[in-house]
Design a protein around this motif. Structure first.
Motif, PDB file in Angstrom:
ATOM      1  N   CYS A  73       0.828  -1.198   0.000  1.00 31.71           N
ATOM      2  CA  CYS A  73       0.000   0.000   0.000  1.00 31.71           C
ATOM      3  C   CYS A  73       0.856   1.238   0.000  1.00 31.71           C
ATOM      4  N   LEU A  74       0.623   2.113  -0.958  1.00 28.78           N
ATOM      5  CA  LEU A  74       1.383   3.350  -1.037  1.00 28.78           C
ATOM      6  C   LEU A  74       0.664   4.491  -0.343  1.00 28.78           C
ATOM      7  N   SER A  75      -0.623   4.590  -0.510  1.00 27.97           N
ATOM      8  CA  SER A  75      -1.343   5.773  -0.095  1.00 27.97           C
ATOM      9  C   SER A  75      -1.886   5.691   1.315  1.00 27.97           C
ATOM     10  N   SER A  76      -1.963   4.507   1.884  1.00 24.26           N
ATOM     11  CA  SER A  76      -2.569   4.409   3.203  1.00 24.26           C
ATOM     12  C   SER A  76      -1.759   3.478   4.071  1.00 24.26           C
ATOM     13  N   PRO A  77      -1.497   3.853   5.326  1.00 25.62           N
ATOM     14  CA  PRO A  77      -0.757   2.964   6.214  1.00 25.62           C
ATOM     15  C   PRO A  77      -1.602   1.814   6.705  1.00 25.62           C
ATOM     16  N   THR A  78      -2.887   1.905   6.532  1.00 26.98           N
ATOM     17  CA  THR A  78      -3.786   0.855   6.992  1.00 26.98           C
ATOM     18  C   THR A  78      -4.330   0.105   5.802  1.00 26.98           C
ATOM     19  N   ARG A  79      -4.195  -1.201   5.857  1.00 25.96           N
ATOM     20  CA  ARG A  79      -4.684  -2.019   4.751  1.00 25.96           C
ATOM     21  C   ARG A  79      -6.083  -2.490   5.065  1.00 25.96           C
ATOM     22  N   HIS A  80      -7.026  -2.144   4.186  1.00 23.37           N
ATOM     23  CA  HIS A  80      -8.417  -2.523   4.401  1.00 23.37           C
ATOM     24  C   HIS A  80      -8.637  -3.927   3.870  1.00 23.37           C
ATOM     25  N   SER A  81      -8.922  -4.836   4.743  1.00 23.50           N
ATOM     26  CA  SER A  81      -9.130  -6.220   4.333  1.00 23.50           C
ATOM     27  C   SER A  81     -10.605  -6.491   4.144  1.00 23.50           C
ATOM     28  N   LEU A  82     -10.875  -7.484   3.349  1.00 26.76           N
ATOM     29  CA  LEU A  82     -12.272  -7.848   3.136  1.00 26.76           C
ATOM     30  C   LEU A  82     -12.891  -8.429   4.393  1.00 26.76           C
ATOM     31  N   SER A  83     -12.103  -9.152   5.161  1.00 24.50           N
ATOM     32  CA  SER A  83     -12.663  -9.826   6.314  1.00 24.50           C
ATOM     33  C   SER A  83     -11.565 -10.143   7.298  1.00 24.50           C
ATOM     34  N   ASP A  84     -11.982 -10.492   8.517  1.00 27.29           N
ATOM     35  CA  ASP A  84     -11.035 -10.856   9.556  1.00 27.29           C
ATOM     36  C   ASP A  84     -11.150 -12.322   9.950  1.00 27.29           C
ATOM     37  N   GLY A  85     -12.303 -12.919   9.775  1.00 28.80           N
ATOM     38  CA  GLY A  85     -12.514 -14.285  10.203  1.00 28.80           C
ATOM     39  C   GLY A  85     -12.075 -15.285   9.164  1.00 28.80           C
ATOM     40  N   SER A  86     -11.863 -16.524   9.647  1.00 24.99           N
ATOM     41  CA  SER A  86     -11.419 -17.571   8.735  1.00 24.99           C
ATOM     42  C   SER A  86     -12.494 -17.907   7.707  1.00 24.99           C
ATOM     43  N   GLU A  87     -13.760 -17.827   8.111  1.00 21.00           N
ATOM     44  CA  GLU A  87     -14.833 -18.127   7.168  1.00 21.00           C
ATOM     45  C   GLU A  87     -14.878 -17.089   6.051  1.00 21.00           C
ATOM     46  N   ASP A  88     -14.731 -15.831   6.421  1.00 23.48           N
ATOM     47  CA  ASP A  88     -14.718 -14.776   5.410  1.00 23.48           C
ATOM     48  C   ASP A  88     -13.489 -14.895   4.524  1.00 23.48           C
ATOM     49  N   GLN A  89     -12.381 -15.342   5.133  1.00 28.61           N
ATOM     50  CA  GLN A  89     -11.160 -15.530   4.353  1.00 28.61           C
ATOM     51  C   GLN A  89     -11.378 -16.611   3.309  1.00 28.61           C
ATOM     52  N   LEU A  90     -12.002 -17.691   3.702  1.00 27.73           N
ATOM     53  CA  LEU A  90     -12.289 -18.776   2.754  1.00 27.73           C
ATOM     54  C   LEU A  90     -13.211 -18.285   1.657  1.00 27.73           C
ATOM     55  N   ASP A  91     -14.191 -17.484   2.021  1.00 24.16           N
ATOM     56  CA  ASP A  91     -15.102 -16.932   1.024  1.00 24.16           C
ATOM     57  C   ASP A  91     -14.357 -16.031   0.046  1.00 24.16           C
ATOM     58  N   ARG A  92     -13.402 -15.292   0.549  1.00 28.05           N
ATOM     59  CA  ARG A  92     -12.626 -14.422  -0.325  1.00 28.05           C
ATOM     60  C   ARG A  92     -11.846 -15.239  -1.352  1.00 28.05           C
ATOM     61  N   LEU A  93     -11.213 -16.322  -0.904  1.00 33.95           N
ATOM     62  CA  LEU A  93     -10.470 -17.176  -1.830  1.00 33.95           C
ATOM     63  C   LEU A  93     -11.403 -17.812  -2.861  1.00 33.95           C
ATOM     64  N   GLN A  94     -12.592 -18.141  -2.436  1.00 33.22           N
ATOM     65  CA  GLN A  94     -13.564 -18.691  -3.383  1.00 33.22           C
ATOM     66  C   GLN A  94     -13.960 -17.634  -4.415  1.00 33.22           C
ATOM     67  N   GLN A  95     -14.075 -16.406  -3.972  1.00 33.50           N
ATOM     68  CA  GLN A  95     -14.405 -15.325  -4.898  1.00 33.50           C
ATOM     69  C   GLN A  95     -13.269 -15.092  -5.894  1.00 33.50           C
ATOM     70  N   VAL A  96     -12.028 -15.226  -5.440  1.00 32.58           N
ATOM     71  CA  VAL A  96     -10.889 -15.076  -6.347  1.00 32.58           C
ATOM     72  C   VAL A  96     -10.905 -16.171  -7.401  1.00 32.58           C
ATOM     73  N   GLU A  97     -11.183 -17.393  -6.972  1.00 29.16           N
ATOM     74  CA  GLU A  97     -11.269 -18.499  -7.925  1.00 29.16           C
ATOM     75  C   GLU A  97     -12.404 -18.276  -8.905  1.00 29.16           C
ATOM     76  N   LEU A  98     -13.493 -17.716  -8.424  1.00 29.13           N
ATOM     77  CA  LEU A  98     -14.620 -17.405  -9.302  1.00 29.13           C
ATOM     78  C   LEU A  98     -14.224 -16.348 -10.332  1.00 29.13           C
TER      79      LEU A  98
END
Length: 443
Positions: A73-98
Motif C-alpha cells: 500500500c502506497l497511499s494508506s498505512p492501513t490495509r483494508h481487508s475484506l474480512s477478519d474471520g477464517s470463514e470470510d477468508q475462505l469466502d474471499r479465496l472462493q471469490q478469487v477463484e470465481l
C-alpha cells in the motif's frame, strides 16, 4: 500431711508462662489493621483482573497477519481487508477463484472486491470500490476519470495497471483468453525478473508501484525515469531490452525458463541469458576475477544480442578491465565474437526474411500500440524502445494464437490519457537510437 511452702511473689512474676498472653489493641491500631487488609485485598484483586485479561488474550484465536500487511500500500498505512474471520477468508479465496473462472461481466460486488485485493494487490481501494462498483459490468465500463475521481486512485501507475487489466478482461470477454502477461504478478517482476536482468536494486521501486506483467509491457523510458526513479541511461536500456525479450516470447514465463534450462551448461542461445548466466560465462572463459563486477550492472543476454552498440569496450568497462590490459581485452573480444556474432546474425536474418530488415528491438512502438506519428519527430524523452506492432520471426515463439495478437493491449481506447497523447514515430537504426552517449559502468 506434708506441705510445701508457696514460692515467693518474686518467683511467680519471673517464671515464664506456658500460655500466650494477648496484646491489648487500641481503637487506632484496629483501624490501621483493617485498612492494611483492605489495601492488600485490592492489590490482589487488581493482579487477578490483569491475569484474567492476559489469559483471555492467549485463548483468543490469532488472525492471519497477512490480512494486515500493508507492504503493498502506497497511499494508506492501513490495509483494508475484506474480512477478519477464517470463514470470510475462505469466502474471499472462493471469490478469487470465481474471478479466474468466469467473465468479468458476470462478477458480483464480492468478486470484484476479492479480485482487487488479491489479484491486483490493491486493498487500499477496497472501501471506495465497495461503495461505487457493484458488479463486473460497471468495472468494465470505468474510465480513467472514474478511477481517479470515483475510486480515489491518484497514482498514475496504479490507474494504468487497472486500465490495462480491465482491457485484458474485456478482450477475454470475446473468448480470446487473458494474455500471458496476466500470469506475471508484481512480486515476480520485482524479485525474479529484475534479478534476471541484473538490476535488483530497483526491486523496491517496482514493488511499490505494483508493476506486473501488463504494466511492465507498457513502460517507456519516461516512465522509468519519472515514476521509477531510474536515471542511468544504460539501466533504462537494459530494462527496455529485457521487456523486448519478453515480447519475443509472448510473455510466456514457462517458455523463457525452458530455453534458459537448455543453455544453462552450454554456451548457446545467449539471447535468453540472465545476468547470472553471463557471469558464469565470464568465469568459463577464465576471467572469473572480473565476473563479480557484473553484479547489479544490468548486463544480460538481450543487451548483448539486441544492442549492436554493446561491443568489446562496453563489456570490458562493465567488467572493470583496465584499458592497459590489452591481451585480456583481446581474449574477451575473441570470445564475444564467437558467442554473440552468430546470435546477432540469426536474429537479423529472421527479421529480414519477414521484410523488416532490423532486429526486433528496433520495431517497438509506444505502449498503446498505435501507429507511428506522421510528424516524423522523435524526442529522447519518448524513448525509442517501445512495444512492437509486428509478429516475431520464425525462430521465436509467436505472439499470435488463432489469429489473435496476444500482446497485453491491442487498442488505445481505454488506456490512460497520458499514454494516448504521446505517440512517437518508429525509430530507425540502433535499438537504443536516441541514446548515442550510452554509458556503461561496472557498478
Amino acid at each position: 500431711m506434708r506441705t510445701f511452702p508457696s514460692p515467693p511473689p518474686s518467683d511467680r512474676v519471673s517464671r515464664p508462662s506456658t500460655s500466650t498472653r494477648a496484646i491489648p489493641l487500641t481503637d487506632k491500631s484496629l483501624e490501621d489493621l483493617e485498612e492494611a487488609k483492605r489495601k492488600k485485598k485490592k492489590e490482589k484483586m487488581g493482579l487477578g483482573s490483569l491475569s484474567r485479561v492476559f489469559a483471555r488474550g492467549k485463548q483468543r484465536k490469532s488472525l492471519d497477519p497477512g490480512l494486515f500487511d500493508d507492504s503493498d500500500c502506497l497511499s494508506s498505512p492501513t490495509r483494508h481487508s475484506l474480512s477478519d474471520g477464517s470463514e470470510d477468508q475462505l469466502d474471499r479465496l472462493q471469490q478469487v477463484e470465481l474471478a479466474r473462472m468466469t467473465p468479468m461481466s458476470q462478477w458480483r460486488a464480492g468478486t470484484v472486491q476479492a479480485w482487487l485485493e488479491v489479484v491486483m494487490a490493491m486493498p487500499m481501494y477496497i472501501r471506495t470500490c465497495s461503495e461505487n462498483v457493484k458488479s463486473g459490468k460497471v468495472l468494465l465500463g470505468l474510465t480513467d476519470e472514474d478511477l481517479e475521481m470515483g475510486l480515489g486512485v491518484s497514482s498514475l501507475m496504479h490507474r494504468r495497471k487497472l486500465r490495462l487489466a480491465i482491457e485484458d478482461y474485456r478482450d477475454a470477454e470475446n473468448g480470446r483468453g487473458l494474455s500471458k502477461a496476466a500470469d506475471m504478478d508484481h512480486h515476480w517482476v520485482a524479485k525474479a525478473w529484475l534479478s534476471d536482468v541484473g538490476l535488483p536494486q530497483y526491486s523496491q521501486a517496482f514493488h511499490n508501484h505494483l508493476v506486473d506483467g501488463r504494466l511492465l509491457n507498457s513502460l517507456t523510458r519516461r516512465d522509468l525515469e519519472r515514476h521509477l526513479n531510474i536515471t542511468k541511461t544504460f539501466h533504462q536500456v537494459s530494462l527496455l531490452l529485457g521487456i523486448e525479450l519478453l515480447h519475443l516470447l509472448n510473455f510466456d514465463k514457462e517458455a523463457l525458463q525452458a530455453r534458459r534450462v537448455q543453455c544453462e551448461h552450454q554456451n548457446v542461445d545467449p539471447l535468453v541469458w540472465t545476468s547470472h548466466r553471463v557471469m558464469k560465462w565470464i568465469k568459463d572463459i577464465d576471467l572469473k576475477e572480473f565476473a563479480e563486477s557484473l553484479l547489479s550492472s544490468g548486463v544480460h543476454g538481450a543487451v548483448m544480442v539486441l544492442d549492436p552498440t554493446f561491443n568489446i569496450d562496453a563489456m570490458a568497462t562493465a567488467l572493470g578491465i583496465p584499458s592497459n590490459k590489452h591481451m585480456i581485452r583481446r581474449h574477451l573480444a575473441e570470445e564475444m565474437k564467437t558467442l554473440i556474432g552468430p546470435a546477432r546474425t540469426d536474429t537479423k536474418q529472421d527479421y529480414e526474411g519477414l521484410g523488416l530488415g532490423t532486429p526486433p528491438a528496433l520495431r517497438r512502438q509506444n505502449s498503446a500500440g498505435r501507429p507511428p506519428s506522421s510528424t516524423g519527430r522523435h524526442t529522447d524523452d519518448e524513448g525509442s524502445l517501445r512495444r512492437r506492432a509486428v509478429k516475431p520471426p520464425t525462430g521465436f515463439s509467436p505472439r499470435t494464437r488463432n489469429g489473435r495478437d496476444l500482446s497485453c493491449h491491442s487498442s488505445n481506447g481505454s488506456l490512460p490519457r497520458d499514454v494516448r497523447d504521446h505517440t512517437p514515430p518508429r525509430s530507425e537504426g540502433s535499438p537504443i537510437h536516441g541514446y548515442t552517449s550510452i554509458e556503461v559502468t561496472n557498478v
